[in-house]
Design an enzyme around this catalytic site. Sequence first.
Site, mmCIF file in Angstrom:
data_model
loop_
_atom_site.group_PDB
_atom_site.id
_atom_site.type_symbol
_atom_site.label_atom_id
_atom_site.label_comp_id
_atom_site.label_asym_id
_atom_site.label_seq_id
_atom_site.Cartn_x
_atom_site.Cartn_y
_atom_site.Cartn_z
ATOM 1 N N GLY A 164 2.512 -6.569 4.172
ATOM 2 C CA GLY A 164 3.394 -7.328 3.298
ATOM 3 C C GLY A 164 4.821 -7.324 3.834
ATOM 4 O O GLY A 164 5.727 -7.934 3.273
ATOM 5 N N GLY A 203 0.817 -1.203 0.000
ATOM 6 C CA GLY A 203 0.000 0.000 0.000
ATOM 7 C C GLY A 203 0.853 1.257 0.000
ATOM 8 O O GLY A 203 0.441 2.280 -0.513
ATOM 9 N N ILE A 252 16.709 -5.839 15.352
ATOM 10 C CA ILE A 252 16.009 -6.346 14.173
ATOM 11 C C ILE A 252 15.358 -7.688 14.533
ATOM 12 O O ILE A 252 16.038 -8.646 14.897
ATOM 13 C CB ILE A 252 16.981 -6.494 12.991
ATOM 14 C CG1 ILE A 252 17.600 -5.122 12.640
ATOM 15 C CG2 ILE A 252 16.272 -7.084 11.783
ATOM 16 C CD1 ILE A 252 16.608 -4.015 12.316
ATOM 17 N N PRO A 302 15.898 -10.431 10.401
ATOM 18 C CA PRO A 302 16.810 -9.794 9.433
ATOM 19 C C PRO A 302 16.405 -10.017 7.977
ATOM 20 O O PRO A 302 16.726 -9.195 7.123
ATOM 21 C CB PRO A 302 18.156 -10.469 9.723
ATOM 22 C CG PRO A 302 18.044 -10.987 11.116
ATOM 23 C CD PRO A 302 16.595 -11.341 11.308
ATOM 24 N N GLU A 329 10.131 2.469 6.429
ATOM 25 C CA GLU A 329 10.262 3.753 5.732
ATOM 26 C C GLU A 329 11.680 4.312 5.708
ATOM 27 O O GLU A 329 12.067 5.006 4.775
ATOM 28 C CB GLU A 329 9.302 4.767 6.369
ATOM 29 C CG GLU A 329 7.887 4.488 5.930
ATOM 30 C CD GLU A 329 6.834 4.967 6.908
ATOM 31 O OE1 GLU A 329 6.083 5.868 6.534
ATOM 32 O OE2 GLU A 329 6.738 4.439 8.029
ATOM 33 N N GLY A 369 10.524 -0.004 13.790
ATOM 34 C CA GLY A 369 10.090 -0.424 12.460
ATOM 35 C C GLY A 369 11.084 0.043 11.414
ATOM 36 O O GLY A 369 11.808 1.010 11.631
#
Lengths: 319, 687
Positions: free
Chosen positions: B455, B228, B576, B579, B652, B649
């Site tokens: 996703g 998205g 993480i 990974p 981005e 997160g």
Amino acid sequence: MTRVADVDEALHARQAAPAQYVAGGTTLIDLMRQDVERPERVIAINRLALRTIDAAAGGGLVLGALATNSEVAHHPRVRSEYRVLSEAILSGATTQIRNMATTAGNLLQRTRCIYFRDPHAACNKREPGSGCPAITGFNRNLAVLGTSDHCIATNPSDQNVALTALEATIEVRSAAGSRTIPIDKFYLLPADTPQRETSLQPGELIVAVTLPPMSGWRSHYLKLRDRQSYEFALASAAVAVQLDGSTIAGVRIALGGVGTIPWRAPAAEAALRGKTASRDAFREAAEIALRDARPQSDNGFKIELAKRCLTQALLEVTA
Amino acid sequence: MSVGTPIDRIEGRLKVTGAADYASDRILDGMLYGVPVGSTIAAGRVLRVDATDALAVPGVVAVYDHTNIGTLHSHGSSSLKTGIVDEHRAPLSGDDVQYYGQYVALVVAQTLEAATEGAAFVHVTYAPGAVHNAPITTDEGERKVGSHRGNPDKAFAASAITVDQTYRTPVETHNPIELHATVAAWEGDSVTLYETSQAVVNHQRVLAQMLGVSLDKVRVFTHYLGSGFGGKLWPWAQSPLAAAAARRLGQPVKIVVTREQMFMNVGHRPQTVQRVRISADADGRLTSLQHDSTNHTNMLDDYDENCSEATTYFYSVPNLRVTSGLAKRNVGSPTSMRGPGAVPGLFATESALDELAVALNMDPLALRLRNVPQRDEGLDIPFTSCHVGECYELGAKKFGWQQRTAAVGSMQRDGMILGWGMAGCSWIADRLDCEVRVELNPDSARVFCATQDIGTGTYTMLAQIASDALGIPVGHISVSIGDSSLPPGPMSGGSMATASVIPPTIAACKDALHKRKSASAEETVVGYGRSDGTFGGEPKKSSHSFGAHFIEVTWQPEIARLRVRRVVTVIDGGRIINPKTARNQIEGAIVFGVGMALFEETRYDPRTAAPLNRNFADYVVASNADHPSMDVTFLDYPDYDLNPLGARGVGEIGLAGIAAAITSAVHHATGVRVRDLPVSIEDLLAP
């Protein structure tokens, strides 16, 4: 939709009522979905026995009208003797599209002009007399050669540029018989009738494309675009040369991405004949090839890009 | 321990076998198909919608317009509590047209083909109005001061070394492979929506308001998403339209937005224009930074891109001011696109730093290292965990940056000119409110949360967290998400989902293990966990992700061919969790950045304001052949202030900074400074 089994049936079906032939469908179906093409009837010719690639009498090669772009591009003789055609086809579209698209269908590929493909926009090619919003609008991808005040749409094909450099001939059939159209008589400049794109007459069906023998020639296709793959040319060059040592004995040049039709450059060819292959000679020929170019608001860069493309293509083919 | 290991996606097999049920796969008994009709003007009024011919198409059952759709309520002000939407006005709620492609009618039919044909036969008469689509400027709109410290005007005027430049980023359109889709089905006064939503809980809230029903009457499913990129964060008009039509007709209705409509009706990253004034002393220490940005928005909404998101804390600089403004235009509403604010903003500020390095005759890496912030100077609070200096140094080492020669065009390989560039990046790290339920069986468990997997690997990450917390192998953990009736969870946006689900998942697992002690061995026990978010609060510490990109481009002036060949990226993204999925996010973002830097731009006709290149042939995104070689490293420093696993997160952060690093490399190769994205062939052809 009518499905026909042989050429005669196809011609009869076309004689009975206005219709468009469809084979791979990669152009026509797309445009029907966009509401740009609105044929009353389509005649599916996929089953016609026109898919073979055969040796021509005299040493050339005959490409059946329904030979797919993939079949042509990967044919051993095309790869060795008509490399420019193989390279041109493989530089276009995707494997999936090339597997469906046919030789004759590609000859008749429609322009990618955004306004032509938007049924809500005016377009002299789609609706003669409605106007050309591209000339005063967004025209980065459109033509700088062969344009008119009525249309600046680019012929988008790679194949047709190579076929132009190869001096291919187009074999057509109609109820009246057969005729052969040299490719330089096949495409029509837009002038004030941009809706007429080829010299094909109503009822005529392309059955084959003949490549003349090219022994002693080397050929090459160079395509420039924003990204590396899957994009129409901003500028491309199809070149073929006969070298005598480093002297250019024969040369043929066609440009793509810049013309309203696949653009043969005879004056540039004449300037090169008998010259020694060199970057300066090639650049000079490129200047000649583009000297009549007419830029629009967004596409002036194509003139310099096409010059560099042609210069580099000639350097590579003579290297 | 499963956390920290690169396991495959637990839902991977379902996806590659076609068994994963995406929204548009849903086929219900008696389902009808809706096709919206878009306006062919960008401003004005609808005088008449003539549906006669459309209704005559066999299979067409209804045509709706603003006169007969029934009541759809426009959404009030957006907030996390009340629900967020960027296009507040309900579809077909008036006769005015505000942008090209705005839905003016909906054709519903028994088949998609009939609805599509019917839509072509809806005749709409318009009274066109004046179209507002002039290029935007940096002084446009009411100027809002976002942050201010010191006296930047005075410091700028006093500096011998300054850069004052204006940067532009174009409209970019989200193009996930999965088109937006809604399937709406009513049962009595309750509606079930199968959606392409990055936020099922938010979608439920907004749709309940638009449909005028209570929250418990709306259930939203998004089992899987074909991505998205922010375009599916908030509901768009096809959702209330499908629900309204389904309610009127008493049959389920499906609407799948077309690729063309993706360019008009479901948001985009707005164009931005950003003036950056920056000054430094002779040693390269920043003395001032001013960042004035404007983004376009639509006529009725106030989408603010917030270009200075990262400007205020990413550089150590005593004097700073950032301002922003909105420019109203006849376009559909913009919306968040991957890294909203920081991504276009860092293109401008990191480009200005690159130009400053040239002005200083200083290596751009050295300039970055000289101005690494020790604390968040914007909020005047410490960072939770900031290792941006190490990102720069490690990246430079892996890239071989010390081999760089500064002069333009001075590096070559294989007959091509090389350009080396670099930039830093940053992105927010926050949590949203989240509740989780865990059902613990003797040797298996199930995790429930009304979040969703865009996703990126949320299914897998939840299973890994629960596996460790419960001491059960990952293969014995199942995950139920993508259903608004589950315990409310976070949107998949802002790179916050991972950090948000960790505390309540661990708490729910602990709760279940505790209950296990007083239950029989065969019994299923249920644990609950919840945690409050940090997003939008007043933090005591500043939590962000950081990173650095190093880029190699090749330039062949003889054919004007520029290609991105090699990217080294180092990310300080906390711990993480997985990974493999994390690397996938960064690599995808790098490719996204290649598109942003070199190809992507939605073009509008200057007269009609229609988006012109609204298809995949004319809107150029990076193809597989454009992928550079990518070397991604995670520093893996846990950020324990953010959550017990120290994870942030990473959806981005990888995109931020890429475009500036590429234009830095382009300048190094060609001498051309591109301040108006994307870099085009015409920019690089010397006049």
